[in-house]
Write an enzyme that holds these catalytic residues in place. Sequence first.
Site, PDB file in Angstrom:
ATOM      1  N   GLU A  73     -20.601 -69.620  42.324  1.00 23.46           N
ATOM      2  CA  GLU A  73     -22.212 -69.382  43.060  1.00 23.46           C
ATOM      3  C   GLU A  73     -23.792 -68.602  42.525  1.00 23.46           C
ATOM      4  OE1 GLU A  73     -20.806 -70.934  45.820  1.00 23.46           O
ATOM      5  OE2 GLU A  73     -21.728 -69.399  47.071  1.00 23.46           O
ATOM      6  N   ASP A  74     -23.341 -68.202  41.778  1.00 17.70           N
ATOM      7  CA  ASP A  74     -24.662 -67.598  41.227  1.00 17.70           C
ATOM      8  C   ASP A  74     -25.254 -68.177  39.978  1.00 17.70           C
ATOM      9  OD1 ASP A  74     -24.338 -65.968  43.446  1.00 17.70           O
ATOM     10  OD2 ASP A  74     -23.305 -64.337  41.981  1.00 17.70           O
TER      11      ASP A  74
END
Length: 718
Positions: free
Chosen positions: A90-91
């Site tokens: 996600e990051d």
Amino acid sequence: MSPSALIPVTETPTPPTAPALFHEWSAYLKPEDLSQIQAAYHFSESAHEGQFRKSGEPYIAHPLAVASILGEWHLDSQALTAALLHDVVEDTEVTKNEIAEQFGRPVAELVDGVSKLDRIQFDSQEKAQAENFRKMLLAMARDVRVMLIKLADRLHNMRTLDAVHPEKRQRIARETLEIYAPIANRLGLNSIYQEMEDLSFRHLFPDRYRVLAKAVRTARGNRREVVGKVLEGIERKLREHGIEAQVQGREKHLHSVYRKMREKHLSFAQVHDVFGFRIIVRDNMACYLALGLLHSLYKPIPGKFKDYIAIPKANGYQSLHTTLFGPFGSPIEIQIRTSDMHKIAEAGVASHWLYKSSDTSLSELQQKTHQWLQSLLEMQSESGDSIEFLEHLKVDLFPDEVYVFTPKGKIMSLPRGATSVDFAYAVHTDIGNRCVAVKINQELMPLRTELRNGDRVEIITASHAKPNPLWLNFVATAKARAHIRHFLKTMHFSESVQLGSRLLQQALSNFKFTLTEVSDGKWDKLVRDSSAKSREEILSDIGLGKRLAVVVAHQLLARSEPLPDETRSGGVVIVRGSEGFAVQFARCCGPIPGDPIIGIISKGQGMVIHTHDCPVAAKGNRDPDRVLDVQWDANPTKLFDVGIRLVVANQRGVLAKVAAEIAAAESNIQNVAVDPDDGGTYTVMRFTVQVMNRIHLARIVRDLRKIPEVVRISRTKG
Ligand code: MN
């Protein structure tokens, strides 16, 4: 245990350092598993390099703390590895495939599962939606380890919520209270459930929390003498009668005190069971013996006795509960249980990992959960209600339903296998009857598409549209089926004849024929052969979905099987649903097997196959009769052209390396274009290669990535 060992009001533990954790985990993990976890730690640390938590710590502190929580439950190395990596997809730039390559497919699936949950936010204010939302999350988790990682993630975020902006703090706390704490409770993760509730309570209502916490502290001080006396009394009584027991003082968590005050409109002084006692004994029989002894020691308060051993709570919780008139008139709440019951009561579904020997090898999907359920079932095999109890849990853990969002964010539940048409009818009969297309997560998809958990579904309707008899082939709900049939039945004979003619005309046009060109002789023969009463009856049957237009077209043209050549390649149907059409593959999007596709009937061109997300197809017509639901055949034997674009370091010999890799991957190069050398560091190469399907393409791309000069690869369309 002394009364001073009362479980304290929520306090946040400081997570241990990485080396300390590795040492801790080495106690139950194999050395090779531990080194994979260490590798994951370093991988995650460098992926999150330069990112910081709101508290100012380097980001890696968070995944490490999450893994630390899971380690307390002795979760397996796959879960710990995934916990360390849970935010990288996600990051950061890291992809699921990279994780799969480095740490194996199961770890990548776990990380992917957690990321999917992260993308779904509960924004509904409706209480009734919370239950569906919880079910959706549980269903999406599939592997219960995904949910355990997610819960540990949320727990750590709650523990560090002070650093977060107040507005976001409120949202996270409310979501935790309404969604995640109940899930933890349902999975029997009692200590996490209580901690989550207390932390949410503290952030949602800081003042009430402070007042209540102070009141509990004071009460505890005041009653210390009473508690000590009771504890002593109980221990002596049990000892005299030869019952081995561990007696603990126990404090209720603040939120449950608060809830009780609210629900029963009590003042704090009226809530007696701020603390109580827990007695842990060896077996079931000892539970009942201990209960009898306690009732002879102090009088029980009528109506307060509960036997959760005979009838366990839905999450597997078992204990005897009773409330006694203590000395000096204060009531005391008591729980009595065996140590097995205690394990389940504290760790629930995680107790399986916590108390199982470490030699169980790979934990496959849900296997552990099944074992947990099994152990619960065995535990209450004497108690009669076990089947019902198990069913209840199963529904929660492995629902037969999918949960999807309407465009307004409402959650609808549908049976597994339900399609967009089922959804349309579930929303409203009119929507079902008039649906022509669907957007799932913003992409135009075929109406027959099976819905998945968390999909956002938007039905596109047209006022003139009518149910298509072909839908009966794929709808999954009785409601949709009934409505389609009802519509077809109530259609006037003349209407069904009309619809049938239209469908037949469409089928015939693919053989470059029109309905008027069919001779009376052919019609008469068909009517005779199919023992129909008339030509109209056959047309009406087509309109009602009892006969397939394509089949009738074949019969009228005196062509039986096999199908005409243009739909086949090497004698094999490539696209199911395209039978009877000349099939072309659209150049704009260049679909290959594995891509979701739709078929669009275009005048004079037969059927053109597009990918479902092709912008050209989306821009084109919305005429429902011209968009067909098609699917790839299981094993198309044809090779498909596909474009790939590579950014490579501008070095001598790189083209040859790339070409050699493509050939080694059993693909043919149809075309190459290389940007003119402008002396820059990088250059772009475009290939058209032949592949069997998406998997084949993925393999080629993976092999090409291994060439050091290759910087970036993408598939090109159009
Ligand atoms: Mn996280």
